[in-house]
Write an enzyme that holds these catalytic residues in place. Structure first.
Site, short mmCIF file in Angstrom:
data_model
loop_
_atom_site.label_atom_id
_atom_site.label_comp_id
_atom_site.label_asym_id
_atom_site.label_seq_id
_atom_site.Cartn_x
_atom_site.Cartn_y
_atom_site.Cartn_z
N THR A 123 0.81 -1.21 0.00
CA THR A 123 0.00 0.00 0.00
C THR A 123 0.85 1.27 0.00
OG1 THR A 123 -1.48 1.27 1.44
CG2 THR A 123 -0.13 -0.37 2.54
N ASP A 124 0.27 2.36 -0.51
CA ASP A 124 0.96 3.66 -0.45
C ASP A 124 1.14 4.14 0.99
OD1 ASP A 124 -1.69 4.35 0.11
OD2 ASP A 124 -1.90 5.79 -1.54
N GLU A 125 0.37 3.56 1.92
CA GLU A 125 0.43 4.04 3.31
C GLU A 125 1.79 3.77 3.96
OE1 GLU A 125 -2.94 3.59 5.82
OE2 GLU A 125 -4.34 3.80 4.16
N TYR A 147 -1.86 -0.34 11.13
CA TYR A 147 -2.06 -1.00 9.83
C TYR A 147 -0.84 -0.80 8.94
CZ TYR A 147 -3.38 -1.37 4.89
OH TYR A 147 -3.39 -1.67 3.55
N LYS A 151 2.17 -3.41 7.68
CA LYS A 151 2.32 -3.66 6.24
C LYS A 151 3.77 -3.34 5.82
CE LYS A 151 -0.29 -4.48 3.29
NZ LYS A 151 -0.70 -5.77 2.66
N ARG A 270 -9.81 10.90 12.87
CA ARG A 270 -9.08 9.65 13.14
C ARG A 270 -7.74 10.03 13.79
NH1 ARG A 270 -7.94 6.30 7.71
NH2 ARG A 270 -9.94 5.33 8.19
P1 NAD Z 1 -10.15 -6.92 2.25
O1 NAD Z 1 -10.19 -6.55 3.69
O2 NAD Z 1 -11.35 -6.70 1.40
O3 NAD Z 1 -9.75 -8.45 2.09
C1 NAD Z 1 -8.73 -9.06 2.83
C2 NAD Z 1 -8.85 -10.56 2.60
O4 NAD Z 1 -7.80 -11.20 3.32
C3 NAD Z 1 -10.16 -11.15 3.13
O5 NAD Z 1 -10.70 -12.06 2.20
C4 NAD Z 1 -9.75 -11.85 4.41
O6 NAD Z 1 -10.57 -12.94 4.76
C5 NAD Z 1 -8.34 -12.29 4.05
N1 NAD Z 1 -7.48 -12.50 5.24
C6 NAD Z 1 -7.28 -11.64 6.26
N2 NAD Z 1 -6.43 -12.18 7.16
C7 NAD Z 1 -6.08 -13.39 6.65
C8 NAD Z 1 -5.21 -14.41 7.11
N3 NAD Z 1 -4.54 -14.30 8.27
N4 NAD Z 1 -5.07 -15.53 6.35
C9 NAD Z 1 -5.75 -15.64 5.18
N5 NAD Z 1 -6.59 -14.73 4.71
C10 NAD Z 1 -6.75 -13.59 5.44
O7 NAD Z 1 -8.88 -6.16 1.65
P2 NAD Z 1 -8.60 -5.45 0.26
O8 NAD Z 1 -9.03 -4.06 0.34
O9 NAD Z 1 -9.05 -6.34 -0.84
O10 NAD Z 1 -6.99 -5.45 0.30
C11 NAD Z 1 -6.23 -6.53 -0.22
C12 NAD Z 1 -4.75 -6.19 -0.14
O11 NAD Z 1 -4.50 -4.99 -0.87
C13 NAD Z 1 -4.24 -5.94 1.29
O12 NAD Z 1 -2.96 -6.51 1.39
C14 NAD Z 1 -4.17 -4.43 1.39
O13 NAD Z 1 -3.19 -4.03 2.31
C15 NAD Z 1 -3.80 -4.06 -0.03
N6 NAD Z 1 -4.23 -2.72 -0.45
C16 NAD Z 1 -5.52 -2.32 -0.30
C17 NAD Z 1 -5.92 -1.05 -0.76
C18 NAD Z 1 -7.34 -0.56 -0.61
O14 NAD Z 1 -7.59 0.63 -0.86
N7 NAD Z 1 -8.31 -1.38 -0.22
C19 NAD Z 1 -4.98 -0.22 -1.37
C20 NAD Z 1 -3.66 -0.66 -1.51
C21 NAD Z 1 -3.30 -1.92 -1.07
O1 DAU Z 2 -4.14 4.15 0.59
C1 DAU Z 2 -4.36 2.77 0.50
C2 DAU Z 2 -5.17 2.36 1.70
O2 DAU Z 2 -6.48 2.88 1.50
C3 DAU Z 2 -5.23 0.86 1.92
O3 DAU Z 2 -3.94 0.39 2.18
C4 DAU Z 2 -6.16 0.53 3.07
O4 DAU Z 2 -6.29 -0.87 3.21
C5 DAU Z 2 -7.53 1.13 2.80
O5 DAU Z 2 -8.40 0.91 3.88
C6 DAU Z 2 -7.40 2.61 2.51
O6 DAU Z 2 -7.05 3.36 3.71
P1 DAU Z 2 -7.73 4.76 4.09
O7 DAU Z 2 -7.59 4.94 5.53
O8 DAU Z 2 -7.28 5.84 3.18
O9 DAU Z 2 -9.25 4.40 3.66
P2 DAU Z 2 -10.66 4.66 4.37
O10 DAU Z 2 -11.71 4.25 3.38
O11 DAU Z 2 -10.73 4.11 5.74
O12 DAU Z 2 -10.67 6.24 4.48
C7 DAU Z 2 -10.50 7.08 3.35
C8 DAU Z 2 -10.50 8.53 3.86
O13 DAU Z 2 -11.81 8.84 4.32
C9 DAU Z 2 -9.59 8.77 5.05
O14 DAU Z 2 -9.04 10.07 4.95
C10 DAU Z 2 -10.51 8.68 6.26
C11 DAU Z 2 -11.82 9.22 5.70
N1 DAU Z 2 -13.05 8.66 6.31
C12 DAU Z 2 -13.19 7.32 6.35
C13 DAU Z 2 -14.31 6.75 6.93
C14 DAU Z 2 -14.47 5.25 6.98
C15 DAU Z 2 -14.03 9.52 6.79
O15 DAU Z 2 -13.91 10.75 6.72
N2 DAU Z 2 -15.14 8.95 7.35
C16 DAU Z 2 -15.32 7.61 7.46
O16 DAU Z 2 -16.35 7.17 8.00
#
Ligand code: NAD
Ligand code: DAU
Length: 334
Positions: A123-125, A147, A151, A270
């Site tokens: 992730t970019d985080e 988180y 990561k 947050r």
């Molecule tokens: P998600 O929360 O929708 O899915 C995570 C999946 O991992 C689920 O199916 C869960 O059951 C499985 N899981 C969790 N812990 C596990 C374990 N210990 N063993 C096996 N399976 C397990 O997540 P997502 O948003 O699809 O993210 C997927 C990947 O992409 C993550 O690694 C996340 O860090 C990365 N990522 C997400 C975003 C985003 O914006 N959502 C952005 C950049 C990178």
């Molecule tokens: O940047 C990549 C990441 O993006 C991934 O690695 C993470 O898994 C994914 O959850 C996401 O993280 P963020 O914290 O950016 O996403 P989230 O959807 O939780 O929040 C997006 C923005 O919105 C953040 O600035 C917080 C804000 N927010 C979020 C929620 C849930 C609100 O203002 N209100 C809310 O209720």
């Protein structure tokens, strides 16, 4: 390719698996623990496909992982498995440490045993927050939440297996994903479903935090591209084409759903909230990938998907998610 995809029942993992099976003809075995965020329903359309297999198991389980590798006869492991919600990592970090540290270690050891290719989805985080400019793969790692810190630890462990053991690894770091099948704890689906139900729209702080949005299909394609064309040992960023302040995202969702602006509620920020993310994707673009979906178009499509798929989100929104929501926001969903 024959792939073992860990975390393939989640949002981005299931998008990736659908692409690889349907568009690339890969053989894919999913290993997923099915946490609250993992749903077999996300893969329901793939069940009849030859070459698709689902195994329930955790990546930190040192018996389940080698068994899944044997069952899949995989050439490569792609690891999506993670705890992914920043707010949950602030409230309860333990599962984040277990899955990201121990889980990644167990996968790497299993990959080393069989000399498998290994791709870590990241992730970019890991770079932390940036006021101006964009992060490149060379930017320092300055994660700010449990988180992103765990990561980052996982990324460093993956790189150590390349340097120390020569394991053929790559890492792909994405910006904020959106699209169908995203669990409604995340900003966009939370706001869409609340707007459709007339529930308040909880904006953290001033809502001026900026995220770099990428459609999950574009990120999934970037991961496949890095797997096929990436140089071993390297990191590739994959950022979306558009940046937007949260409050603007919420306003667009209000327009698309026809909800009232009066639903917007500014709530407590947050803790440690990162102000802005922005990724440079020049390196992966040089390999021939580029994002195809602009945010306006992708957001409209996503809102329509949630409107049309109550069968998907109904059971979530009436289940454990309600209790989570009440804990996190101090108010019940209507
Ligand atoms: P998600 O929360 O929708 O899915 C995570 C999946 O991992 C689920 O199916 C869960 O059951 C499985 N899981 C969790 N812990 C596990 C374990 N210990 N063993 C096996 N399976 C397990 O997540 P997502 O948003 O699809 O993210 C997927 C990947 O992409 C993550 O690694 C996340 O860090 C990365 N990522 C997400 C975003 C985003 O914006 N959502 C952005 C950049 C990178
Ligand atoms: O940047 C990549 C990441 O993006 C991934 O690695 C993470 O898994 C994914 O959850 C996401 O993280 P963020 O914290 O950016 O996403 P989230 O959807 O939780 O929040 C997006 C923005 O919105 C953040 O600035 C917080 C804000 N927010 C979020 C929620 C849930 C609100 O203002 N209100 C809310 O209720």
């Amino acid at each position: 390719m024959k792939l073992l995809v860990c975390g393939g029942a989640g949002f981005i993992g299931s998008t990736f698996v659908r692409q690889r099976v349907m568009e690339y003809g890969d053989e894919v075995t999913v290993l997923d623990k099915l946490t609250y965020a993992g749903r077999e329903e996300n893969l329901a359309d793939l069940l009849p496909e030859r070459g698709f297999r689902f195994i329930r198991g955790a990546i930190e389980d040192a018996e389940a992982v080698p068994a899944a590798i044997r069952a899949s006869d995989a050439d490569a492991i792609v690891n999506f498995a993670a705890e992914t919600h920043v707010d949950r990592s602030i409230a309860e970090p333990d599962a984040f440490v277990r899955t990201h540290a121990l889980g990644t270690y167990v996968l790497l050891e299993a990959a080393r045993e069989r000399e498998l290719r290994y791709l870590q989805v990241s992730t970019d985080e890991v770079y932390g927050s940036i006021e101006e400019g964009t992060f490149t793969e060379e930017s320092p790692l300055r994660p700010s939440s449990p988180y992103s810190a765990t990561k980052t630890g996982a990324d460093l462990l993956v790189q150590s297996y390349f340097h120390t053991y020569g394991l053929p690894v790559t890492i792909c770091r994405g910006s904020n994903n959106y699209g169908p099948y995203q669990y409604p704890e995340k900003l966009i689906p939370l706001m869409v479903l609340n707007a459709l139900h007339g529930d308040p729209l909880p904006v953290y702080g001033d809502g001026m935090q900026v995220r770099n949005w990428i459609h999950a299909r574009d990120f999934a394609r970037a991961i496949g591209h890095v797997l096929e064309h990436g140089k071993l040992g390297e990191v590739y960023n994959a950022g979306g084409p558009d940046e937007e302040a949260n409050i603007e995202v919420v306003r667009r969702i209000i327009e698309l759903t026809g909800a009232s602006e009066s639903l917007i509620e500014h709530v407590a920020d947050r803790p440690g909230h990162d102000r802005r993310y922005s990724l440079s994707s020049e390196k992966v673009r040089a390999l021939g990938w580029e994002p195809e979906v602009r945010f306006d178009e992708g957001l409209a499509e996503t809102v329509e998907w949630y409107r049309a798929n109550e069968a998907w989100w109904g059971p979530i929104r009436s289940g454990d998610y309600r209790a989570y929501y009440e804990r996190q926001y101090g108010q019940a969903l209507g």
